[in-house]
Structures are given as structure tokens and as C-alpha cells.
Design a protein around this motif. Structure first.
Motif, PDB file in Angstrom:
ATOM      1  N   ILE A 168       3.000   7.615 124.727  1.00  0.00           N
ATOM      2  CA  ILE A 168       3.097   6.874 125.987  1.00  0.00           C
ATOM      3  C   ILE A 168       3.556   5.451 125.687  1.00  0.00           C
ATOM      4  N   TRP A 169       4.135   4.814 126.698  1.00  0.00           N
ATOM      5  CA  TRP A 169       4.531   3.412 126.544  1.00  0.00           C
ATOM      6  C   TRP A 169       3.392   2.483 126.961  1.00  0.00           C
ATOM      7  N   TRP A 170       2.682   2.863 128.026  1.00  0.00           N
ATOM      8  CA  TRP A 170       1.683   1.998 128.654  1.00  0.00           C
ATOM      9  C   TRP A 170       0.329   2.697 128.563  1.00  0.00           C
ATOM     10  N   LEU A 171      -0.566   2.172 127.735  1.00  0.00           N
ATOM     11  CA  LEU A 171      -1.907   2.757 127.607  1.00  0.00           C
ATOM     12  C   LEU A 171      -2.920   1.914 128.366  1.00  0.00           C
ATOM     13  N   ARG A 220      -6.440  -4.115 123.253  1.00  0.00           N
ATOM     14  CA  ARG A 220      -7.430  -5.037 123.839  1.00  0.00           C
ATOM     15  C   ARG A 220      -8.523  -4.263 124.569  1.00  0.00           C
ATOM     16  N   PHE A 221      -9.773  -4.612 124.265  1.00  0.00           N
ATOM     17  CA  PHE A 221     -10.945  -4.029 124.909  1.00  0.00           C
ATOM     18  C   PHE A 221     -11.646  -5.123 125.720  1.00  0.00           C
ATOM     19  N   GLN A 222     -12.091  -4.768 126.939  1.00  0.00           N
ATOM     20  CA  GLN A 222     -12.754  -5.749 127.794  1.00  0.00           C
ATOM     21  C   GLN A 222     -14.014  -5.158 128.421  1.00  0.00           C
ATOM     22  N   LEU A 223     -14.974  -6.030 128.664  1.00  0.00           N
ATOM     23  CA  LEU A 223     -16.236  -5.660 129.324  1.00  0.00           C
ATOM     24  C   LEU A 223     -16.635  -6.789 130.255  1.00  0.00           C
ATOM     25  N   SER A 224     -17.010  -6.441 131.486  1.00  0.00           N
ATOM     26  CA  SER A 224     -17.520  -7.437 132.430  1.00  0.00           C
ATOM     27  C   SER A 224     -18.688  -6.843 133.204  1.00  0.00           C
ATOM     28  N   THR A 225     -19.581  -7.702 133.674  1.00  0.00           N
ATOM     29  CA  THR A 225     -20.753  -7.270 134.436  1.00  0.00           C
ATOM     30  C   THR A 225     -20.745  -7.927 135.809  1.00  0.00           C
ATOM     31  N   SER A 226     -21.513  -7.349 136.724  1.00  0.00           N
ATOM     32  CA  SER A 226     -21.554  -7.860 138.094  1.00  0.00           C
ATOM     33  C   SER A 226     -22.212  -9.231 138.187  1.00  0.00           C
ATOM     34  N   ASP A 227     -22.920  -9.658 137.131  1.00  0.00           N
ATOM     35  CA  ASP A 227     -23.533 -10.999 137.160  1.00  0.00           C
ATOM     36  C   ASP A 227     -22.736 -12.027 136.352  1.00  0.00           C
ATOM     37  N   GLY A 228     -21.468 -11.706 136.054  1.00  0.00           N
ATOM     38  CA  GLY A 228     -20.586 -12.715 135.488  1.00  0.00           C
ATOM     39  C   GLY A 228     -20.394 -12.722 133.989  1.00  0.00           C
ATOM     40  N   GLN A 229     -20.979 -11.797 133.258  1.00  0.00           N
ATOM     41  CA  GLN A 229     -20.776 -11.735 131.814  1.00  0.00           C
ATOM     42  C   GLN A 229     -19.419 -11.077 131.521  1.00  0.00           C
ATOM     43  N   THR A 260     -27.094  -3.039 137.836  1.00  0.00           N
ATOM     44  CA  THR A 260     -26.014  -3.840 137.263  1.00  0.00           C
ATOM     45  C   THR A 260     -24.755  -2.991 137.180  1.00  0.00           C
ATOM     46  N   LYS A 261     -23.649  -3.547 137.628  1.00  0.00           N
ATOM     47  CA  LYS A 261     -22.376  -2.837 137.572  1.00  0.00           C
ATOM     48  C   LYS A 261     -21.575  -3.304 136.366  1.00  0.00           C
ATOM     49  N   LEU A 262     -21.174  -2.363 135.530  1.00  0.00           N
ATOM     50  CA  LEU A 262     -20.351  -2.659 134.364  1.00  0.00           C
ATOM     51  C   LEU A 262     -18.932  -2.154 134.600  1.00  0.00           C
ATOM     52  N   LYS A 263     -17.954  -2.947 134.171  1.00  0.00           N
ATOM     53  CA  LYS A 263     -16.559  -2.523 134.144  1.00  0.00           C
ATOM     54  C   LYS A 263     -16.047  -2.711 132.723  1.00  0.00           C
ATOM     55  N   PHE A 264     -15.325  -1.713 132.218  1.00  0.00           N
ATOM     56  CA  PHE A 264     -14.864  -1.772 130.830  1.00  0.00           C
ATOM     57  C   PHE A 264     -13.497  -1.109 130.729  1.00  0.00           C
ATOM     58  N   SER A 265     -12.718  -1.524 129.739  1.00  0.00           N
ATOM     59  CA  SER A 265     -11.365  -0.988 129.627  1.00  0.00           C
ATOM     60  C   SER A 265     -10.828  -1.175 128.217  1.00  0.00           C
ATOM     61  N   MET A 266      -9.781  -0.400 127.891  1.00  0.00           N
ATOM     62  CA  MET A 266      -8.977  -0.603 126.691  1.00  0.00           C
ATOM     63  C   MET A 266      -7.514  -0.515 127.109  1.00  0.00           C
ATOM     64  N   MET A 267      -6.690  -1.434 126.584  1.00  0.00           N
ATOM     65  CA  MET A 267      -5.293  -1.495 126.999  1.00  0.00           C
ATOM     66  C   MET A 267      -4.390  -1.806 125.806  1.00  0.00           C
ATOM     67  N   GLN A 268      -3.233  -1.154 125.798  1.00  0.00           N
ATOM     68  CA  GLN A 268      -2.139  -1.518 124.901  1.00  0.00           C
ATOM     69  C   GLN A 268      -0.882  -1.358 125.738  1.00  0.00           C
ATOM     70  N   ILE A 269      -0.481  -2.464 126.373  1.00  0.00           N
ATOM     71  CA  ILE A 269       0.574  -2.393 127.390  1.00  0.00           C
ATOM     72  C   ILE A 269       1.859  -3.081 126.950  1.00  0.00           C
ATOM     73  N   ASP A 270       2.033  -3.257 125.637  1.00  0.00           N
ATOM     74  CA  ASP A 270       3.294  -3.771 125.115  1.00  0.00           C
ATOM     75  C   ASP A 270       4.324  -2.637 125.155  1.00  0.00           C
TER      76      ASP A 270
END
Length: 298
Positions: A168-171, A220-229, A260-270
Motif C-alpha cells: 500500500i502507499w498510504w498506511l 508514527r504512533f499516537q495516543l490521546s485521551t478524553s482528558d487531554g493526555q 475515559t475515551k482513548l484514541k490511538f493510531s499508527m500511520m506511515q503516509i509518505d
């Protein structure tokens, strides 16, 4: 006469005591300082220790602060499993009539929820909450296009299925969860594998011909929480042929009674290059002090 009385006392065992004579009320406070596996071991000593090792006052200190919320989810999962005939029902383990020890033992077993795409359990040794989220519960760009992705059946996953990227080109892989975690510090990880694992002549092997593009730019890996972390981690994916937990970041839960709501992701969009040959198994959440063998941390 004194000598005779002394001799008689010795012969009949007057005044002799042992651990078995200790009242359970004296044993229980000592067990509070032990971990659950140690409590189960000392329960074999004698009747007094066995009784104290089953006392609610001992196991109440080992259960997570929000164990009632977790037990309700476990009871619902047990009812669902019982109704579809997949396992025998065992509702008592999480009912109001169950002892604290029975509830602890039940919560140590995985509890599926959200249609079986997620599981939680507590550690046998410390009672910390752990969770796994299947690749089928994640939003994966292009997952329905067989040119890019496919689902592999494997016994190397808790969910017996992983998402396999051919090219794939866009992960982009993203997920979220809204849950009442017990108060404490946690770490979130993606479990990934370069190459397609399978069995050949009874031996575990992997296909590596489609592995490419992961050494050009970091993922790139990202993590965010509903209380701002919010945390960000970058890794060059490596280690073909082995499952690796990539540590995304840590988060802190201050209240056991709030969701608590968690959002998380991994991306390689080059999009200057393609990448492929990647298995996405699941996302794991562990207590921060837990150190999985497969884990890679920054």
C-alpha cells in the motif's frame, strides 16, 4: 507432687500450640501483605490459613477499585456464552452471592466484549487490568480491498485472526475505546509482525518476500485521551519473523468511577514509496509497570 503434675502435663500435651491453633482473625491481617498467588500457597498449610485465605476482607484489597463494573461485564459475557451454547454458564462467579475470591478468579479469565473484538482480564499476581483489541475492531484504510489487505487465520493471535498488508502507499490504522479503567498508570502497545507467519512441515516459518518500505521513513504512533493526555512515538519497523509490541505511550487514570475515551493510531503516509508485508494483530493495554517480553520502548 509438682514433679508428677509436670510429668502428666508433658505426657498429655498440655500447653502445646501450633499454627493450626491460630484463629483466622489473626491470620487474615498477615495475608493482606501477600500477593494472590502467595495467598493460595499458604492456604495449603492448615485449616486456619485455608479459612483466612478465602475471607472477603483479604480479597477485597486485591480486587480493582471498580470490580463491580468489571464483574457486570463478565457476567453479561458469561450469559451470552451460555445462551449460544459455546460454554457452560457460570453466573455465580460474578453474582452478588459470589465470594470476593470467586470474583477475583473470574476476572483473571479473559472477558470478551463488543462482539468479541475486545477482551479484558486482570493479572493473577497483582490484579492490574489488561486489555486487548483485535485488528477487526480497528479502522484500517483499504481493509476491504483485497489488493492491499487480507485477513489471516492463525493461532498466534488471541483472536485467531490478523490483518495482513500486502502492499500500500498510504498506511493508516486507528481505533478507540471508551471504558472505566481502574485508577492507575497504563501503557498502550501495537502488536505487529513483519512477514506472513505460517506452518510448513510442522515448523513455524514466515514469508518475507513482501516485506519492504519500513526502513525508509519511521511509522508514527499516537495516543490521546478524553482528558487531554497525548503522546507520539516514531519507530522504524524491524525484526522480521517475530511479534513485537511497539510502545505507543502511557496514560494515567485518576478516577475508577469515570469513563475515559482513548484514541490511538499508527500511520506511515509518505506516498513516495510503498510498504508491505505487515501483520497487524491487536492493540494491548497493560499496567505501566508490566514489562512484556515482546515490547520495544523509546
Amino acid at each position: 507432687m509438682g514433679a508428677g503434675a509436670s510429668s502428666m502435663a508433658g505426657a498429655e500435651g498440655w500447653g502445646q500450640t501450633s499454627l493450626g491453633d491460630m484463629p483466622e482473625s489473626c491470620v487474615a491481617p498477615v495475608l493482606l501483605y501477600l500477593d494472590p498467588p502467595e495467598i493460595c500457597l499458604v492456604a495449603r498449610l492448615n485449616r486456619a490459613f485455608r479459612g483466612a485465605a478465602s475471607a472477603d476482607c483479604v480479597w477485597a484489597t486485591k480486587l480493582p477499585a471498580n470490580y463491580r463494573y468489571l464483574a457486570a461485564l463478565a457476567a453479561a459475557a458469561d450469559d451470552d456464552s451460555s445462551s449460544d451454547g459455546s460454554v457452560e454458564g457460570n453466573g455465580r462467579c460474578c453474582s452478588s452471592a459470589a465470594t470476593k475470591k470467586e470474583k477475583y478468579a473470574r476476572l483473571c479469565r479473559p472477558t470478551p466484549f463488543d462482539g468479541g473484538t475486545k477482551e479484558f482480564w486482570i493479572q493473577k499476581s497483582k490484579g492490574g487490568l489488561c486489555m486487548s483489541i483485535s485488528s477487526k475492531a480497528l479502522a484500517i484504510t483499504g481493509i476491504d480491498d483485497r489488493r492491499y489487505w487480507s485477513h489471516l487465520t492463525t493461532d498466534e493471535s488471541r483472536f485467531h485472526s490478523v490483518a495482513y498488508l500486502q502492499q500500500i502507499w498510504w498506511l493508516e490504522v486507528a481505533g478507540e475505546i471508551d471504558f472505566c479503567f481502574p485508577a492507575g498508570s497504563y501503557s498502550l502497545h501495537f502488536r505487529l509482525h513483519l512477514g506472513r507467519p505460517h506452518k510448513r512441515m510442522g515448523r513455524r516459518v514466515y514469508d518475507s518476500e513482501l516485506i519492504h518500505g519500513w526502513d525508509v521513513k519511521p511509522t508514527r504512533f499516537q495516543l490521546s485521551t478524553s482528558d487531554g493526555q497525548h503522546t507520539i512515538s516514531d519507530y522504524h519497523l524491524d525484526g522480521p519473523g517475530q511479534w513485537i509490541l511497539y510502545h505507543v505511550g502511557d496514560f494515567v487514570i485518576s478516577s475508577s468511577d469515570e469513563s475515559t475515551k482513548l484514541k490511538f493510531s499508527m500511520m506511515q503516509i509518505d506516498c513516495t514509496h510503498t510498504k508491505g508485508g505487515l501483520c497487524v494483530d491487536s492493540v494491548f493495554i497493560y499496567p505501566k509497570d508490566h514489562r512484556p517480553e515482546e515490547c520495544i520502548r523509546k
